[in-house]
Motif scaffolding. Structure first.
Motif, PDB file in Angstrom:
ATOM      1  N   ASP A  22       3.648  -1.430   0.861  1.00 38.34           N
ATOM      2  CA  ASP A  22       2.472  -1.908   1.171  1.00 38.34           C
ATOM      3  C   ASP A  22       2.566  -3.355   1.026  1.00 38.34           C
ATOM      4  OD1 ASP A  22       0.077  -2.578   1.915  1.00 38.34           O
ATOM      5  OD2 ASP A  22      -0.975  -1.464   0.399  1.00 38.34           O
ATOM      6  N   ASN A  24       4.057  -7.686  -3.310  1.00 36.59           N
ATOM      7  CA  ASN A  24       4.937  -7.202  -2.372  1.00 36.59           C
ATOM      8  C   ASN A  24       5.383  -8.389  -1.421  1.00 36.59           C
ATOM      9  OD1 ASN A  24       4.751  -5.135  -3.888  1.00 36.59           O
ATOM     10  ND2 ASN A  24       3.746  -3.768  -2.339  1.00 36.59           N
ATOM     11  N   GLY A  29     -11.332  -4.790  -3.158  1.00 34.70           N
ATOM     12  CA  GLY A  29     -10.193  -4.989  -3.329  1.00 34.70           C
ATOM     13  C   GLY A  29      -9.192  -3.706  -2.978  1.00 34.70           C
ATOM     14  N   LEU A  84      -0.221  -6.170  -0.169  1.00 42.26           N
ATOM     15  CA  LEU A  84      -0.293  -6.734  -1.591  1.00 42.26           C
ATOM     16  C   LEU A  84       0.516  -7.858  -1.833  1.00 42.26           C
ATOM     17  CD1 LEU A  84       0.028  -2.924  -3.221  1.00 42.26           C
ATOM     18  CD2 LEU A  84      -2.074  -4.125  -2.604  1.00 42.26           C
ATOM     19  N   LYS A 106      -6.753  -0.338  -3.130  1.00 49.69           N
ATOM     20  CA  LYS A 106      -6.636   0.859  -3.950  1.00 49.69           C
ATOM     21  C   LYS A 106      -5.342   0.909  -4.611  1.00 49.69           C
ATOM     22  CE  LYS A 106      -9.938   4.181  -2.144  1.00 49.69           C
ATOM     23  NZ  LYS A 106     -10.098   5.489  -1.463  1.00 49.69           N
ATOM     24  N   SER A 107      -4.171   0.353  -3.822  1.00 48.98           N
ATOM     25  CA  SER A 107      -2.776   0.631  -4.159  1.00 48.98           C
ATOM     26  C   SER A 107      -2.509  -0.513  -5.420  1.00 48.98           C
ATOM     27  CB  SER A 107      -2.084   0.442  -2.929  1.00 48.98           C
ATOM     28  OG  SER A 107      -0.703   0.517  -3.435  1.00 48.98           O
ATOM     29  N   THR A 108      -1.782  -0.005  -6.270  1.00 47.78           N
ATOM     30  CA  THR A 108      -1.276  -0.748  -7.154  1.00 47.78           C
ATOM     31  C   THR A 108       0.157  -1.112  -7.277  1.00 47.78           C
ATOM     32  OG1 THR A 108      -1.167   1.120  -8.693  1.00 47.78           O
ATOM     33  CG2 THR A 108      -3.209  -0.165  -8.953  1.00 47.78           C
ATOM     34  N   GLN A 109       0.738  -0.587  -6.153  1.00 42.45           N
ATOM     35  CA  GLN A 109       2.069  -0.809  -5.848  1.00 42.45           C
ATOM     36  C   GLN A 109       2.694  -2.185  -6.006  1.00 42.45           C
ATOM     37  OE1 GLN A 109       3.894  -0.861  -1.839  1.00 42.45           O
ATOM     38  NE2 GLN A 109       4.840   1.219  -2.410  1.00 42.45           N
ATOM     39  N   ASP A 110       3.580  -2.291  -6.978  1.00 43.07           N
ATOM     40  CA  ASP A 110       4.363  -3.908  -7.139  1.00 43.07           C
ATOM     41  C   ASP A 110       5.728  -3.741  -7.311  1.00 43.07           C
ATOM     42  OD1 ASP A 110       5.022  -6.352  -8.376  1.00 43.07           O
ATOM     43  OD2 ASP A 110       3.530  -6.156  -9.891  1.00 43.07           O
ATOM     44  N   THR A 154       7.824  -5.535 -10.141  1.00 41.16           N
ATOM     45  CA  THR A 154       7.647  -5.160 -11.649  1.00 41.16           C
ATOM     46  C   THR A 154       8.181  -3.705 -11.719  1.00 41.16           C
ATOM     47  OG1 THR A 154       5.541  -4.621 -11.549  1.00 41.16           O
ATOM     48  CG2 THR A 154       6.054  -6.843 -12.038  1.00 41.16           C
ATOM     49  N   GLU A 155       8.322  -2.821 -10.729  1.00 41.44           N
ATOM     50  CA  GLU A 155       8.525  -1.624 -10.836  1.00 41.44           C
ATOM     51  C   GLU A 155       9.751  -1.113 -11.289  1.00 41.44           C
ATOM     52  OE1 GLU A 155       8.205  -0.073  -6.774  1.00 41.44           O
ATOM     53  OE2 GLU A 155      10.095  -1.042  -6.259  1.00 41.44           O
TER      54      GLU A 155
END
Length: 751
Positions: free
Chosen positions: A46, A52, A14, A49, A16-20, A23-24
């Motif tokens: 990114d 995003n 999957g 994802l 690595k990035s958890t950027q959202d 919801t940030e």
């Protein structure tokens, strides 16, 4: 396949990035440079994802207007008031929906009275921004950065609707804007830590940003001026007025008042008369055309102008290049953002072997024709719309062929839309031709043939511009020769020529691409242009440096005890201190290359290059320290001097200079006594003029310098070498991607 890795916990399945982006939350974010006391760049979105991707669709939902939708009017903002009443209002058409004439926004046009009032309020500074501490201003700018993090969706949306930028290109602009907000406050802290210095802003700054970078560049100018302690009036480009308004709302929402930052979307002629020519305006930051800069200086020759004036940017491809990589980098550099970036590759200079390579030619053509062009709201497209319809130089370039030229890719338009010019390639452009020598803001690539690398560099330097330049070559001998002989502010090796990042690749040009002191955006020195420094004590040096001038000054100091030059004793003491500071800063700052990030796989070098020749004007009120300190600074920096003494200036200072001429003036230097009319004849031969006192510069000298936009330094000489030596250098960034598709080769052994 995935099941086969079930027991291998060190292998990631999957992303690595958890950027959202959905919801940030940035409401209580304390990770900015004010809180951590360190500067870190802002991550881009990114778009791989899933959250995003949905967030990107939300941008389209909110900002893709339909015919008849109600839209907000961007007000004139002056003196804390939002003004729309009795003001003309201009409608903005979404160029991606040109046929339907969809209105994406409106903005109010200020009157002359609005502009004059804005200047008066900025000069009065009723909210005390200029008297606030640097720490307070830094904290406020970090709060603005948080607002921009929250408003990323809206900033991308307004740029898509108004200017026609695709979302991925604006996303990185938002990151750069946040970087400016975090970095320039950090820069002010950097100089605030010099305990021998105090600084304050110059006063009132007018920011005139362009339309091609409608998010990052306005924020860079506004933030640098604010961080330096100035009040600011922003006058955006007419085709990017809505973008600038959305940006200003971030500052106001963060708590920076509408007295400190005022917004006026005025036409150029109105702004020129009431802002640029207004004596209460202390400086102007311009990113725009060379003609605009010259017109400003013609209208107000004594204007303190910091301008980046575009360029005719080139990439050279040698026979020793990776040709597939070269095509990839060139197509992205030439055509992304519809070729409207000031750093876009406009010239492609091919070494003869590459020029005659039919497979290279076919691949370049195929790559250009494969780029999707169309509506910014269709996320398949890599190129959206032009900000302006085709006209001027661009129109001439796409409608004519000069002798020797042919179309590799003919000009055409997507969706029958005059703003959607597709990538165009003109093959066989000749030395000195229109497309060789003129800047084109659009997706038009001009291809030239060079006999060898030396000839290619000559073709590029011949344009007189010097903003960005690139080379594609795997031969270190070629890249080393190129970087020492190509005259441009930003050099790129085996990578694209666009996408400069704050502090990693500080941005700014040389030659016709830069007007003013030439300090690069996105590095510590930039904000010093908008500050007045005062030395409250002497600079400290932690060791003693040796230099022939040390003995000279020691001799002068000893002579004062023998009643010789006794009145200059204080000057000599300051010179001794200054010399040590100059030598320290030469060794630690100016004579070394800096890589602030040390990325594995890419060198990002910031370095200083000494100016070729500088004119130093000696006037009646100058002290020995004023003159000799700058002669010392030039000698240490390796800069040739033209020392011009006022014809009627007869005093002990001038006598001292002539008495010690052999100790101070080198063979490459000139020292003359002459009138102002004779002095200005040296202007075509020098790259900078230095006066010790602003009051000594006459209107005649300003007017003569303005004809060629020659920079006049008009400030007291300083003991602090970190500042004084800036007057004798240009700045250059070099970005070198040395890895080969992730393999860093011999550099793998580097520590």
């Amino acid at each position: 396949f995935i099941a086969s890795f079930e027991n291998k916990k060190h292998i990631l399945i999957g992303a690595k990035s958890t950027q959202d982006r959905l919801t940030e939350n940035w409401d209580d974010y304390k990770g900015g440079s004010f809180y951590t006391k360190e500067y870190h760049g802002e991550p881009d979105t990114d778009f791989i994802l899933s959250p995003n991707k949905q967030w990107a669709k939300d941008i389209r939902t909110k900002w893709m207007k339909k015919k008849g939708d109600k839209v907000e009017v961007a007000a004139v903002v002056v003196g804390g008031e939002d003004i729309t009443k009795d003001r003309k209002v201009k409608e903005v058409i979404d160029k991606s929906q040109l046929k339907d004439k969809v209105i994406c926004g409106k903005y109010a046009i200020p009157t002359a009275e609005d502009l004059l009032r804005a200047v008066d309020i900025a000069a009065a500074d009723p909210d005390g921004w200029r008297s606030a501490t640097p720490e307070y201003r830094h904290e406020m700018l970090c709060k603005v950065a948080n607002e921009m993090r929250k408003k990323r969706l809206d900033l991308i949306g307004v740029a898509s609707a108004e200017v026609g930028k695709i979302l991925t290109e604006t996303d990185v602009e938002v990151s750069e804007a946040i970087d400016f907000l975090e970095f320039y406050g950090h820069s002010a802290d950097y100089f605030n830590n010099f305990k021998n210095l105090e600084f304050k802003g110059k006063g009132v700054g007018v920011i005139t940003p362009p339309w091609n970078f409608p998010i990052a560049i306005p924020v860079g100018g506004m933030t640098a001026a604010l961080a330096a302690g100035n009040t600011v009036i922003v006058k955006p480009a007419s085709v990017a007025a809505l973008c600038a308004y959305e940006l200003c709302k971030c500052y106001w929402d963060a708590g920076i008042s509408k007295n400190v930052l005022q917004y006026v979307a005025a036409p150029g002629s109105l702004a020129g008369k009431n802002l640029v020519e207004n004596p209460k305006v202390d400086f102007v930051i311009l990113t725009g055309g060379e003609d605009t800069a010259y017109n400003m200086l013609k209208a107000r020759p004594n204007l303190l102008l910091a301008a980046e004036t575009g360029g005719k940017d080139a990439t050279i491809v040698t026979a020793m290049s990776d040709r597939e990589q070269a095509i990839k980098n060139v197509v992205a550099s030439a055509f992304n953002n519809s070729g409207q970036k000031c750093s876009a590759t406009s010239l492609l200079v091919l070494e003869k072997e590459v020029y005659n390579d039919e497979s290279f030619k076919a691949a370049l053509k195929d790559a250009a024709q494969s780029v999707e062009v169309g509506s910014v709201w269709n996320y398949v497209n890599r190129i959206g719309t032009l900000a302006n319809s085709v006209g001027g130089n661009l129109k001439k370039a796409v409608e004519t062929l000069e002798p020797g030229e042919e179309w590799l890719v003919e000009p055409s338009y997507a969706e029958e839309n005059e703003y959607m010019l597709k990538p165009t390639i003109k093959w066989g452009v000749q030395d000195g031709s229109f497309c060789h020598m003129n800047e084109l803001f659009g997706p038009v690539l001009s291809v030239m043939c060079a006999k060898d690398l030396k000839h290619a560099i000559e073709l590029v330097n011949k344009t007189g511009y010097g903003l960005t330049s690139g080379i594609e070559s795997l031969d270190a001998r070629e890249t080393d020769y190129w970087r020492e002989n190509l005259k441009a502010g930003n050099l790129y090796i085996n990578r694209g020529t666009t996408g400069a990042i704050v502090l990693r690749q500080p941005f700014g040009g040389m030659g016709k691409s830069s007007i003013g002191a030439g300090r690069k955006a996105g590095v510590y020195n930039y904000i010093t242009q908008f500050m007045n420094f005062e030395e409250v004590t002497e600079p400290k040096v932690d060791k003693t440096y040796t230099h022939p001038l040390v003995d000279v000054i020691d001799t002068w100091i000893k002579e004062t005890s023998e009643d010789k030059h006794k009145s200059f004793k204080g000057d000599f003491s300051k010179l001794a201190i200054s010399l040590q500071s100059y030598l320290k800063n030469f060794e630690e700052e100016f004579d070394v290359e800096h890589d602030y990030f040390k990325l594995r796989g890419e060198d990002n070098i910031f370095r200083y290059t000494p100016l070729e020749k500088v004119a130093l004007r000696v006037t009646e009120d100058d002290t020995v320290f004023d003159i000799v300190s700058r002669i010392m600074a030039a000698k240490i920096s390796g800069v040739s001097l033209y020392v011009s003494i006022e014809a009627n200036c007869e005093n002990s200072v001038v006598s001292f200079i002539y008495e010690n001429k052999d100790k101070l003036i080198q063979n490459s230097d000139t020292i003359v006594r002459e009138s102002e009319k004779e002095f200005v004849k040296c202007f075509p031969k020098v790259v900078r003029v230095i006066y010790a006192n602003e009051s000594s510069v006459s209107n005649f000298v300003y007017a003569e310098a303005a004809k060629t936009a020659l920079c006049i330094i008009r400030a007291n000489a300083m003991m602090e070498g970190r500042l004084e030596l800036l007057n004798f250098y240009e700045e250059q960034s070099i970005s070198h991607s040395y890895h080969r598709y992730g393999n860093i080769g011999a550099r793998a052994l580097d520590k």
